[in-house]
Write a protein that holds these residues in place. Structure first.
Motif, PDB file in Angstrom:
ATOM      1  N   PHE A  36       0.348   0.877   8.716  1.00 51.28           N
ATOM      2  CA  PHE A  36      -0.850   1.685   8.524  1.00 51.28           C
ATOM      3  C   PHE A  36      -1.197   1.873   7.049  1.00 51.28           C
ATOM      4  O   PHE A  36      -2.362   1.988   6.679  1.00 51.28           O
ATOM      5  CB  PHE A  36      -0.700   3.045   9.213  1.00 51.28           C
ATOM      6  N   LEU A  37      -0.170   1.907   6.154  1.00 49.77           N
ATOM      7  CA  LEU A  37      -0.467   2.050   4.734  1.00 49.77           C
ATOM      8  C   LEU A  37      -1.189   0.822   4.190  1.00 49.77           C
ATOM      9  O   LEU A  37      -1.977   0.907   3.252  1.00 49.77           O
ATOM     10  CB  LEU A  37       0.812   2.286   3.941  1.00 49.77           C
ATOM     11  N   LYS A  38      -0.933  -0.321   4.806  1.00 50.29           N
ATOM     12  CA  LYS A  38      -1.569  -1.550   4.374  1.00 50.29           C
ATOM     13  C   LYS A  38      -2.980  -1.671   4.945  1.00 50.29           C
ATOM     14  O   LYS A  38      -3.876  -2.226   4.315  1.00 50.29           O
ATOM     15  CB  LYS A  38      -0.726  -2.744   4.811  1.00 50.29           C
ATOM     16  N   LEU A  39      -3.175  -1.110   6.154  1.00 50.68           N
ATOM     17  CA  LEU A  39      -4.451  -1.272   6.842  1.00 50.68           C
ATOM     18  C   LEU A  39      -5.457  -0.188   6.495  1.00 50.68           C
ATOM     19  O   LEU A  39      -6.661  -0.439   6.472  1.00 50.68           O
ATOM     20  CB  LEU A  39      -4.219  -1.286   8.362  1.00 50.68           C
ATOM     21  N   LEU A  49      10.154   9.491  -1.478  1.00 49.69           N
ATOM     22  CA  LEU A  49      11.077   8.592  -2.173  1.00 49.69           C
ATOM     23  C   LEU A  49      11.754   7.647  -1.194  1.00 49.69           C
ATOM     24  O   LEU A  49      11.982   6.469  -1.494  1.00 49.69           O
ATOM     25  CB  LEU A  49      12.125   9.411  -2.937  1.00 49.69           C
ATOM     26  N   THR A  50      12.081   8.148   0.005  1.00 51.41           N
ATOM     27  CA  THR A  50      12.666   7.289   1.033  1.00 51.41           C
ATOM     28  C   THR A  50      11.660   6.236   1.487  1.00 51.41           C
ATOM     29  O   THR A  50      12.006   5.067   1.684  1.00 51.41           O
ATOM     30  CB  THR A  50      13.121   8.132   2.241  1.00 51.41           C
ATOM     31  N   CYS A  51      10.400   6.644   1.635  1.00 51.67           N
ATOM     32  CA  CYS A  51       9.353   5.711   2.049  1.00 51.67           C
ATOM     33  C   CYS A  51       9.133   4.611   1.008  1.00 51.67           C
ATOM     34  O   CYS A  51       8.720   3.498   1.361  1.00 51.67           O
ATOM     35  CB  CYS A  51       8.045   6.453   2.294  1.00 51.67           C
ATOM     36  N   CYS A  52       9.399   4.912  -0.246  1.00 51.07           N
ATOM     37  CA  CYS A  52       9.250   3.894  -1.290  1.00 51.07           C
ATOM     38  C   CYS A  52      10.197   2.713  -1.077  1.00 51.07           C
ATOM     39  O   CYS A  52       9.965   1.614  -1.604  1.00 51.07           O
ATOM     40  CB  CYS A  52       9.507   4.504  -2.669  1.00 51.07           C
ATOM     41  N   LEU A  53      11.248   2.928  -0.304  1.00 47.25           N
ATOM     42  CA  LEU A  53      12.237   1.877  -0.060  1.00 47.25           C
ATOM     43  C   LEU A  53      11.866   0.981   1.114  1.00 47.25           C
ATOM     44  O   LEU A  53      12.543  -0.011   1.369  1.00 47.25           O
ATOM     45  CB  LEU A  53      13.610   2.510   0.202  1.00 47.25           C
ATOM     46  N   VAL A  54      10.794   1.318   1.846  1.00 49.36           N
ATOM     47  CA  VAL A  54      10.422   0.544   3.035  1.00 49.36           C
ATOM     48  C   VAL A  54       9.999  -0.865   2.664  1.00 49.36           C
ATOM     49  O   VAL A  54      10.459  -1.849   3.241  1.00 49.36           O
ATOM     50  CB  VAL A  54       9.295   1.263   3.809  1.00 49.36           C
ATOM     51  N   TRP A 110       4.585  -0.405   0.292  1.00 47.11           N
ATOM     52  CA  TRP A 110       4.690   1.057   0.413  1.00 47.11           C
ATOM     53  C   TRP A 110       5.009   1.685  -0.935  1.00 47.11           C
ATOM     54  O   TRP A 110       4.439   2.709  -1.300  1.00 47.11           O
ATOM     55  CB  TRP A 110       5.752   1.414   1.448  1.00 47.11           C
ATOM     56  N   ASN A 111       5.917   1.082  -1.658  1.00 43.59           N
ATOM     57  CA  ASN A 111       6.282   1.621  -2.966  1.00 43.59           C
ATOM     58  C   ASN A 111       5.077   1.610  -3.903  1.00 43.59           C
ATOM     59  O   ASN A 111       4.852   2.556  -4.668  1.00 43.59           O
ATOM     60  CB  ASN A 111       7.422   0.797  -3.561  1.00 43.59           C
ATOM     61  N   VAL A 123       1.815   1.734  -3.046  1.00 46.62           N
ATOM     62  CA  VAL A 123       0.822   2.726  -2.629  1.00 46.62           C
ATOM     63  C   VAL A 123       1.294   4.134  -2.972  1.00 46.62           C
ATOM     64  O   VAL A 123       0.553   4.945  -3.532  1.00 46.62           O
ATOM     65  CB  VAL A 123       0.538   2.604  -1.119  1.00 46.62           C
ATOM     66  N   ILE A 124       2.544   4.455  -2.624  1.00 43.29           N
ATOM     67  CA  ILE A 124       3.065   5.809  -2.841  1.00 43.29           C
ATOM     68  C   ILE A 124       3.158   6.120  -4.334  1.00 43.29           C
ATOM     69  O   ILE A 124       2.837   7.222  -4.770  1.00 43.29           O
ATOM     70  CB  ILE A 124       4.440   5.958  -2.158  1.00 43.29           C
ATOM     71  N   SER A 125       3.575   5.138  -5.116  1.00 43.48           N
ATOM     72  CA  SER A 125       3.706   5.359  -6.560  1.00 43.48           C
ATOM     73  C   SER A 125       2.364   5.498  -7.247  1.00 43.48           C
ATOM     74  O   SER A 125       2.290   5.962  -8.388  1.00 43.48           O
ATOM     75  CB  SER A 125       4.497   4.206  -7.196  1.00 43.48           C
ATOM     76  N   ALA A 126       1.282   5.084  -6.566  1.00 44.45           N
ATOM     77  CA  ALA A 126      -0.055   5.144  -7.164  1.00 44.45           C
ATOM     78  C   ALA A 126      -0.789   6.444  -6.860  1.00 44.45           C
ATOM     79  O   ALA A 126      -1.892   6.656  -7.349  1.00 44.45           O
ATOM     80  CB  ALA A 126      -0.887   3.956  -6.679  1.00 44.45           C
ATOM     81  N   CYS A 127      -0.177   7.324  -6.078  1.00 39.54           N
ATOM     82  CA  CYS A 127      -0.852   8.562  -5.673  1.00 39.54           C
ATOM     83  C   CYS A 127      -0.554   9.667  -6.693  1.00 39.54           C
ATOM     84  O   CYS A 127       0.469  10.354  -6.602  1.00 39.54           O
ATOM     85  CB  CYS A 127      -0.410   8.979  -4.276  1.00 39.54           C
TER      86      CYS A 127
END
Length: 527
Positions: free
Chosen positions: A129-132, A151-156, A160-161, A163-167
């Motif tokens: 979903f993060l990609k779509l 931080l855990t999601c960044c490891l997926v 994901w890393n 997108v999450i790091s860009a917020c």
């Protein structure tokens, strides 16, 4: 049809039939999912064997003639019509009927169809979903997750890393929740993610009582009664008739001059002002050690001093229950403020930052405190002034104030046996009383927007003012006690308004010891 004589005259099955049965057994062993329907293995095996015996009857190329058991391939238009009708029927079925229909279709499918089904199911069931999603919607969803989960999601995955790091907002909020100062002009999301990682490490050190370290300053030969800290330098006044200026980072003595017995000290780059047990105030030059002014007039020990070069005013609080206002450069007494009925242990000269009926932003205000009351005086071009307001925590004087006072131009804060009292300087109303029932008689050292620094006889404490909970403590040695609060002080204070990764350095707390040394509590460098 009968074959040759067999054992017991048994019927001999044709070879293709035996092959069909053998294939059915093989399919049931190799593809367990085919066992779910009765006869499915046999049906598939029979179909395979029939094609093997008579290839002409099997399905041929598109448009080729089929065997008698197959119809001609549908035209595209007819196929689409048929598919639409089947879809409408399928959608009208119950979930159980839909499952049975799919089971049946799977049982009729060959390897090509099963492979196609497997590939498409993986895409349908595992959608990223993060990609779509659009980036804005992804950021909105991420804001609902706690930082540790992020931080855990960044490891997926790398995506994901990324997108999450860009917020930016996510990491700024995470830092703010930890008590970190946020500069909204910096919109680099990766910067704030790094700040958060640094912040979480520092907060864990505070929780684990590992954020500080200690040091000592040795040089006085008698009790040290007065301390004052500013910009990395600590001034100490002692009964050995000397005052010393120390560089806290190196522990080296920068200046040492001969003075009178010091009960209070304050300094800047050029001069030192001291209040003494000999009832006088003096001004000294650091470079030469010479006394440049001597202020006489009090009839009791001078416990607190403050001054302002812009106003050319010095104020002093004394055991004679008075506050005196002096001309700093001339050394003459301009006014004596009366009204206190106890020793005046603290005076603070500060510029007002809020408007009220009694003062305006930019006005200089003098606060003086004794054991029970805090008095507020106007100090400006007109030196003759009357008390604007008297603050206390109990009308019958049953509750004493601790000899520490915080005033930043907007709020007045003082501690008592009942807790920390915070007054709004615009209205003089009590905004809140912060109580710590688990620990009684906490004394105030420093107060900010986010944190407060407190202490008692055993520990130094940090309180998160947003939750009014103690988040850290640090053990203290048996320091020298002082009813006037002059023998201990807070160091750097900017971090009390929120940490920023740079202001958690230098001195946190200093106190004089029975052996005449100075005990320092310092921020430990980041790991």
């Amino acid at each position: 049809m009968r074959g040759g004589a067999g054992r017991g005259g048994d019927f001999q099955a044709p070879a293709p039939l035996l092959t069909c049965r053998a294939l059915a057994v093989f399919l049931s062993l190799q593809a367990p999912w085919l066992r779910s329907g009765p006869g499915r293995c046999e049906a598939l095996a029979a179909r395979a064997c029939l094609v093997a015996v008579n290839p002409a009857r099997g399905p041929g190329p598109r448009g080729a003639r089929s065997g008698k058991i197959f119809h001609n391939l549908m035209e595209r238009k007819d196929f689409e019509t048929w598919l639409d009708n089947i879809s409408v029927t399928f959608l009208s079925l119950t979930d159980l009927q839909k499952n049975e229909t799919l089971d049946h279709l799977i049982s009729l499918s060959g390897a090509v169809q099963l492979r196609h089904l497997s590939n498409n199911l993986e895409t349908l069931l595992k959608r990223d979903f993060l990609k779509l999603l659009p980036l804005e919607l992804s950021f909105y969803l991420l804001k609902w997750l706690d930082p540790q989960t992020l931080l855990t999601c960044c490891l997926v995955s790398k995506q994901w890393n990324k997108v999450i790091s860009a917020c930016t907002e996510v990491w700024q909020t995470a830092c703010k929740n930890l008590g970190w100062q946020i500069d909204d002009s910096v919109q680099d999301a990766l910067h704030w993610k790094k700040v958060y990682l640094k912040a979480i490490l520092r907060m864990k050190q505070l929780e684990d009582h590992e954020a500080f370290e200690t040091s000592s300053l040795i040089g006085h030969s008698a009790r040290v009664y007065a301390l004052y800290y500013k910009d990395g330098l600590l001034c100490t006044g002692s009964d050995d008739l000397s005052a010393k200026l120390w560089d806290v980072s190196t522990g080296q003595c920068v200046y040492g001059i001969q003075t009178h017995t010091c009960a209070a000290v304050k300094f800047d780059e050029q001069k030192l002002v001291t209040g003494s047990f000999d009832n006088t105030v003096a001004c000294w030059e650091w470079s030469s050690g010479a006394r440049t002014q001597h202020f006489r007039g009090h009839t009791g020990a001078v416990f607190s001093v403050d001054y302002n070069d812009e106003l050319d005013v010095l104020v002093s609080g004394s055991a004679d229950f008075t506050v005196k206002v002096w001309a700093l450069s001339a050394g003459t007494c301009l006014n004596t403020l009366t009204g206190h009925t106890e020793w005046v242990t603290k005076v603070v000269l500060q510029k007002c930052k809020v408007k009220s009926l009694l003062h305006s932003p930019g006005d200089y205000i003098l606060l003086s405190a004794d054991k029970y009351e805090i008095k507020i005086w106007p100090i400006g071009r007109e030196i003759n002034c009357k008390c604007l307001k008297t603050l206390s925590v109990s009308e019958d004087r049953s509750i004493c104030l601790q000899p520490r006072l915080h005033f930043d131009g907007k709020y007045i804060v003082c501690s008592s046996a009942l807790g920390l009292y915070q007054w709004d300087f615009a209205s003089y109303d009590i905004l809140r009383v912060i109580k710590t029932p688990e620990i009684a008689n906490l004394a105030l050292l420093g107060f900010g927007d986010i944190f407060a620094l407190l202490f008692d006889n055993r520990y130094l404490y940090i309180m998160d003012l947003r939750t009014e909970s103690l988040i850290s403590r640090w053990p203290l040695p048996e320091y020298r006690k002082s009813k006037r609060g002059s023998s201990f002080l807070a160091g750097e204070a900017s971090w009390l308004n929120g940490l920023d990764g740079h202001n958690d350095t230098g001195l946190v707390f200093a106190t004089s010891m029975p052996d005449h040394s100075i005990h320092l509590v310092l921020w430990k460098e980041h790991g």
